[in-house]
Design a protein around this motif. Structure first.
Motif, PDB file in Angstrom:
ATOM      1  N   ILE A   1      34.428  34.644  38.685  1.00  0.00           N
ATOM      2  CA  ILE A   1      35.375  34.015  37.927  1.00  0.00           C
ATOM      3  C   ILE A   1      35.729  32.488  39.247  1.00  0.00           C
TER       4      ILE A   1
ATOM      5  N   ALA B   1      37.985  35.794  44.760  1.00  0.00           N
ATOM      6  CA  ALA B   1      38.238  35.672  43.148  1.00  0.00           C
ATOM      7  C   ALA B   1      36.817  35.405  42.783  1.00  0.00           C
ATOM      8  N   SER B   2      36.030  34.140  43.696  1.00  0.00           N
ATOM      9  CA  SER B   2      35.018  34.045  43.298  1.00  0.00           C
ATOM     10  C   SER B   2      33.765  34.865  43.343  1.00  0.00           C
ATOM     11  N   LEU B   3      33.938  35.259  44.152  1.00  0.00           N
ATOM     12  CA  LEU B   3      33.037  36.514  44.243  1.00  0.00           C
ATOM     13  C   LEU B   3      32.279  37.435  43.357  1.00  0.00           C
TER      14      LEU B   3
END
Ligand SMILES: Nc1ncnc2c1ncn2[C@@H]1O[C@H](COP(=O)(O)OP(=O)(O)O)[C@@H](O)[C@H]1O
Ligand SMILES: [Mg+2]
Lengths: 325, 237
Positions: free
Chosen positions: A208, A203-205
């Motif tokens: 987010i 998700a951080s990629l």
């Protein structure tokens, strides 16, 4: 036995009322668990704090409050309570859980229990300081009562009475659940929440901000839990700093019943548990020929928890879709 | 040359707790290039990509479009235009295909822009379009890889970091995916491709680096590496 049947309408009304409270509080547990695999044991206390904040606001509004139409007062208090308990939940996460995110699972659990005690004592202190007693009885915004003529539908049913407060409670909690469901399933940030629950790293990629999503999750869960606390105070009139403990455990049971991490499951689990519990309270003594009285209703709720954990630990609606990674 | 420089790593080292995974790596990717980083299992290929996008702590300097990004966390490097397709695809299994794509476009604000970008992704991967409402986790490995690349494209990135897109896939699917990577590059996408499958990677790349136990041991034009004895013996056997 025929009494059990004829009293069903009232059992249903009371059960759904209690169940709706369990359901909304269960959402707070399940959302946080879904994202962090953390049982936020302080959540019951956030609910309790909401009950006190809402009641406190109502009492301190005094004359100004009684000049306003009751429904405006209600909405004002619900929004303020939600905002404050939402911020409280966010603060708890930041202070008590975030620094422990890489620690073994037991550590944040202990931190959560610590937060519970702090909230209980803080609320007790403030309540005693302001009112002289930690058991507080608030004023009721809506006094009315309504009788639903179930007996005219089926002759053997008794009529059910329902307080205006109860109708409001059921209406608002259902609206909360409905909006939350739409938020989680249909909006960008709701989808991001599910994405973070499934795979934080990935998700951080996607740009987010995982911490922001976690904060948001705590805010929403705590806001709706706190607002429900005020509805609870209105419904049952008297509150004390310890109402969050048992209620929290039961809401947690409801979350497990629906499959922890599963949002719709928590809603259903809450309603089901509420109805079962009220049914047990009304009929345990009849059903067991007086061996168990209605005071065993809590045992009943936790027996359900244990049975679910033994036979269907993934809950009634456990995650189904097989993951291929 | 320097205005074409998109991504630069200078003397970058990376650690997992005490274990050093990268040892003073230097690497450059120019605008419009396919650069490949090849090496055997455990050499440090994935760690290199993680270092770029901020998933591991590093020393040294990493810059992107002239900006120092060494200490930026992943959600910020993603915003700058670095799209990382991680090893093992990492599709969100319980989101639908469409939701997976929408998450790729998380930083785009404009609905219309997202729809247009989705159409572009469908042109490269028509099969995705047929499966929009299926859960990501129910797709085959090849489809998941295509979705993972499509999801990365949704953010309109300036560079794609691809971590072993051929891993675990049938040769015919691998071929399709490499064709699409080449096509993407021909329409202007800059690509840093990490592969164990050195032959295929070097065939489509302009330049290549060879990494061994955390160190870059060779850097050259891709054709030259394909003919290099050291490379043929170690990686193209
Ligand atoms: N999360 C981790 N924790 C500890 N060591 C790791 C971790 N990830 C990778 N490593 C180690 O770092 C080295 C490089 O790994 P990696 O970059 O994944 O290699 P490659 O992608 O080339 O197969 C290996 O020795 C590996 O064991
Ligand atoms: Mg790897």
């Amino acid at each position: 036995m025929s009494h059990i049947f004829s009293a069903l309408p009232q059992v249903l009304v009371d059960g759904l009322t209690l169940g709706a409270i369990y359901a909304v509080v269960a959402l707070g547990y399940t959302m946080v668990y879904g994202i962090l695999e953390l049982i936020n044991f302080a959540h019951g206390e956030v609910f309790m704090t909401g009950a006190f904040i809402g009641t406190g606001l109502l009492l301190s509004m005094g004359a100004f409050g009684s000049a306003l139409p009751a429904w405006i007062t209600l909405i004002l208090i619900l929004i303020l309570t939600a905002l404050l308990t939402g911020l409280l939940g966010m603060g708890i996460e930041k202070l008590a859980y975030r620094p422990l995110r890489k620690a073994p699972k037991l550590i944040p659990l202990i931190s959560a229990i610590g937060i519970s005690f702090i909230l209980q004592d803080l609320v007790r202190f403030l309540a005693e300081w302001k009112t002289g007693n930690y058991i507080v009885t608030g004023t009721t915004l809506f006094e009315g009562k309504l009788t639903i003529p179930f007996s005219s539908i089926i002759g053997t049913f008794q009529n059910a009475t329902i307080k205006t407060n109860t109708l409001i409670l059921i209406g608002i909690t259902i609206a909360i659940m409905f909006m939350l469901d739409i938020f989680v399933n249909r909006t960008k940030w709701g989808t991001a929440m599910r994405a973070v629950a499934q795979d934080q790293e990935t998700a951080s990629l996607m740009s987010i901000n995982v911490n922001k999503v976690i904060s948001l999750t705590f805010f929403i869960g705590s806001a709706i839990g706190g607002a429900t606390g005020f509805l609870f105070a209105q419904q049952y009139a008297t509150i004390d700093p310890y109402i969050g403990f048992i209620l929290g455990l039961k809401a947690f049971t409801a979350a497990v019943l629906g499959g922890i991490g599963n949002i719709r499951g928590a809603m259903f689990g809450g309603l089901l548990l509420g109805v079962l519990e009220v049914f047990a309270a009304a009929n345990l003594s009849t059903l067991t020929s007086g061996v168990f009285g209605s005071e065993y209703k809590d045992v009943f709720a936790f027996a359900i928890l244990i049975l679910v954990l033994i036979f269907k630990p993934e809950g009634l609606f456990g995650k189904s879709a097989k993951e291929k990674v | 040359m320097s205005e074409r420089l998109l991504l630069q790593m200078q003397q970058v080292s990376a650690y997992y707790d005490q274990i050093q995974a990268l040892d003073t790596i230097s690497l450059e990717v120019n605008l419009g290039e396919i650069v490949t980083l090849v090496g055997s299992n455990g050499a440090g290929k994935s760690t290199t990509l993680k270092a770029i996008c901020g998933q591991v702590k590093t020393t040294g300097t990493i810059s992107f479009l002239g900006k120092d990004i060494t200490r930026l966390p992943p959600h910020q490097t993603a915003k700058l235009g670095i799209a990382h397709v991680p090893e093992g695809r990492r599709i969100f299994p319980r989101l639908t295909v469409k939701e997976n794509l929408e998450m790729g476009a998380f930083q785009l604000k404009n609905k219309k822009e997202i729809e247009e970008q989705m159409e572009i992704v469908f042109q490269y991967f028509p099969r995705i379009k047929e499966r929009l409402h299926q859960k990501g986790g129910t797709m085959s490995g090849g489809e998941q890889q295509m979705l993972a690349i499509g999801r990365a494209l949704m953010s309109k990135p300036s560079i794609l970091l691809l971590d072993e897109p051929s891993m675990g896939l049938a040769p015919i699917i691998v071929e399709q995916i490499f064709e699409i990577i080449q096509e993407l590059n021909q329409t202007g996408m800059t690509i840093l491709l990490v592969e164990q499958n050195a032959y295929q990677a070097l065939t489509i790349a302009h330049r290549g680096y060879v990494i061994q136990t955390g160190k870059i041991i060779l850097a050259d034009q891709a054709e030259s590496l394909l003919e290099n004895k050291q490379v043929t013996e170690a990686y193209l056997a």
